[in-house]
Write a protein that holds these residues in place. Structure first.
Motif, PDB file in Angstrom:
ATOM      1  N   SER A 234       0.714  -1.150  -0.013  1.00 32.08           N
ATOM      2  CA  SER A 234       0.086  -0.126   0.094  1.00 32.08           C
ATOM      3  C   SER A 234       1.005   1.149   0.130  1.00 32.08           C
ATOM      4  CB  SER A 234      -0.942   0.029   1.202  1.00 32.08           C
ATOM      5  OG  SER A 234      -0.167  -0.075   2.291  1.00 32.08           O
ATOM      6  N   LEU A 235       2.156   1.210   0.696  1.00 32.45           N
ATOM      7  CA  LEU A 235       2.860   2.283   0.311  1.00 32.45           C
ATOM      8  C   LEU A 235       3.731   2.647  -0.518  1.00 32.45           C
ATOM      9  CD1 LEU A 235       4.283   2.402   4.266  1.00 32.45           C
ATOM     10  CD2 LEU A 235       2.559   3.894   3.426  1.00 32.45           C
ATOM     11  N   ALA A 236       3.972   1.194  -1.165  1.00 31.56           N
ATOM     12  CA  ALA A 236       4.755   1.470  -2.455  1.00 31.56           C
ATOM     13  C   ALA A 236       3.867   1.963  -3.681  1.00 31.56           C
ATOM     14  CB  ALA A 236       5.283   0.111  -2.902  1.00 31.56           C
ATOM     15  N   LEU A 237       2.446   1.627  -3.464  1.00 26.54           N
ATOM     16  CA  LEU A 237       1.314   2.420  -4.333  1.00 26.54           C
ATOM     17  C   LEU A 237       1.282   3.849  -4.108  1.00 26.54           C
ATOM     18  CD1 LEU A 237      -0.918   2.032  -6.565  1.00 26.54           C
ATOM     19  CD2 LEU A 237      -2.481   1.642  -4.351  1.00 26.54           C
ATOM     20  N   LYS A 238       1.294   4.200  -2.725  1.00 25.58           N
ATOM     21  CA  LYS A 238       1.245   5.633  -2.698  1.00 25.58           C
ATOM     22  C   LYS A 238       2.649   6.477  -3.505  1.00 25.58           C
ATOM     23  CE  LYS A 238       3.345   7.190   0.867  1.00 25.58           C
ATOM     24  NZ  LYS A 238       4.497   7.935   1.175  1.00 25.58           N
TER      25      LYS A 238
END
Length: 291
Positions: A234-238
């Motif tokens: 999820s943080l990589a997507l951000k």
């Protein structure tokens, strides 16, 4: 040296703990109190609010994104509480646009602003071996360098405009995610031909791709070790979304970043957002009919 510190997630806690152990007076705030209590047990002092933490001459924030950083600066009163001559060191991965806005707002108030996102997982932070990507006025960087020296093995300076450090961090994370995506897709392809993924990645990461990112994440892919997450999907997507925003500002096409965004979104849509970035291998396997 007195240092205010806001944001005690896994990375922030490790960084703040090293500052305490180095003898600095750390005034710590976090939304949840458990990590604050652990840090106080090491010798830190608790700040009741972000504004109280910002009373220190050097104020470090290590939060998840633009929104959480803005929240403590505005609703939490930290920006208003910064004293003339203070310096705010934002070590989070935030957008280029946010860094530009914050640099301007801090300058209007007569306080310094430095962007200093970091490279490294939690174990690297715990060892005080982060690479710190810093940008801001030289005098401000010199002032906080002793703080960086405790948390990192090297500080890389990228000029006077803080947003440059954020652009570098987003570009670096794009390269990281790209490396893992290529391993994931290649592994799914060879597996379709009956090759053991462990054998393939052992070869690849010992020859042309014998670099830490391939070795560390390659091992995680082979072992299907996705928890605890060192870097969540999820943080990589951000971060990839922010990289695309930064690319648009610079009018620099990044077509592969768009592909990465969709693949990360696939993982998040399947309830895998909490897993480590190595779980991109699950996305590739699923698309190949093996997941």
């Amino acid at each position: 040296m007195q240092i205010g510190f806001a944001g005690l997630g896994n990375m922030g806690f490790a960084m703040a703990a090293n500052l305490v152990k180095a003898g600095h007076e750390v005034l710590a705030w976090n939304r949840s109190k458990e990590p604050v209590a652990r840090l106080v047990a090491l010798g830190a002092k608790e700040a009741a609010t972000p504004a109280e933490a910002a009373q220190a001459g050097i104020f470090v924030t290590m939060l998840a994104d633009d929104a959480s950083t803005r929240s403590i600066l505005e609703e939490g009163g930290a920006l208003a509480a910064l004293k003339p001559g203070a310096v705010h060191v934002c070590m989070a991965t935030v957008s280029v646009a946010f860094a530009q806005e914050m640099a301007g707002r801090h300058a209007e108030k007569g306080v310094g602003y430095i962007a200093a996102p970091v490279l490294g997982r939690v174990n690297v932070a715990e060892a005080g071996q982060l690479n710190i990507l810093a940008a801001g006025e030289d005098a401000l960087l010199d002032r906080v360098q002793p703080v960086f020296d405790v948390m990192g093995q090297k500080t890389w300076r990228f000029g006077a405009e803080p947003e440059r450090a954020n652009a570098v961090k987003l570009a670096s994370n794009f390269m990281l995610v790209s490396a893992i995506e290529t391993m994931a897709e290649a592994s799914a392809m060879v597996a379709g031909h009956g090759v053991a993924v462990a054998d393939f990645l052992a070869m690849a990461t010992s020859t042309a791709f014998a670099a830490p990112v391939y070795k560390i994440y390659g091992e995680a892919i082979v072992q299907q070790r996705f928890e605890p997450a060192g870097f969540k999907l999820s943080l990589a997507l951000k971060d990839i979304r922010l990289a695309l925003e930064a690319a648009e500002l610079a009018r620099a096409p990044m077509p592969f970043a768009s592909t990465l965004k969709d693949n990360l979104l696939d993982g998040v849509a399947h309830g895998e957002g909490h897993l480590d970035l190595a779980a991109l291998s699950k996305v590739a396997a699923r698309r190949a009919g093996k997941g």
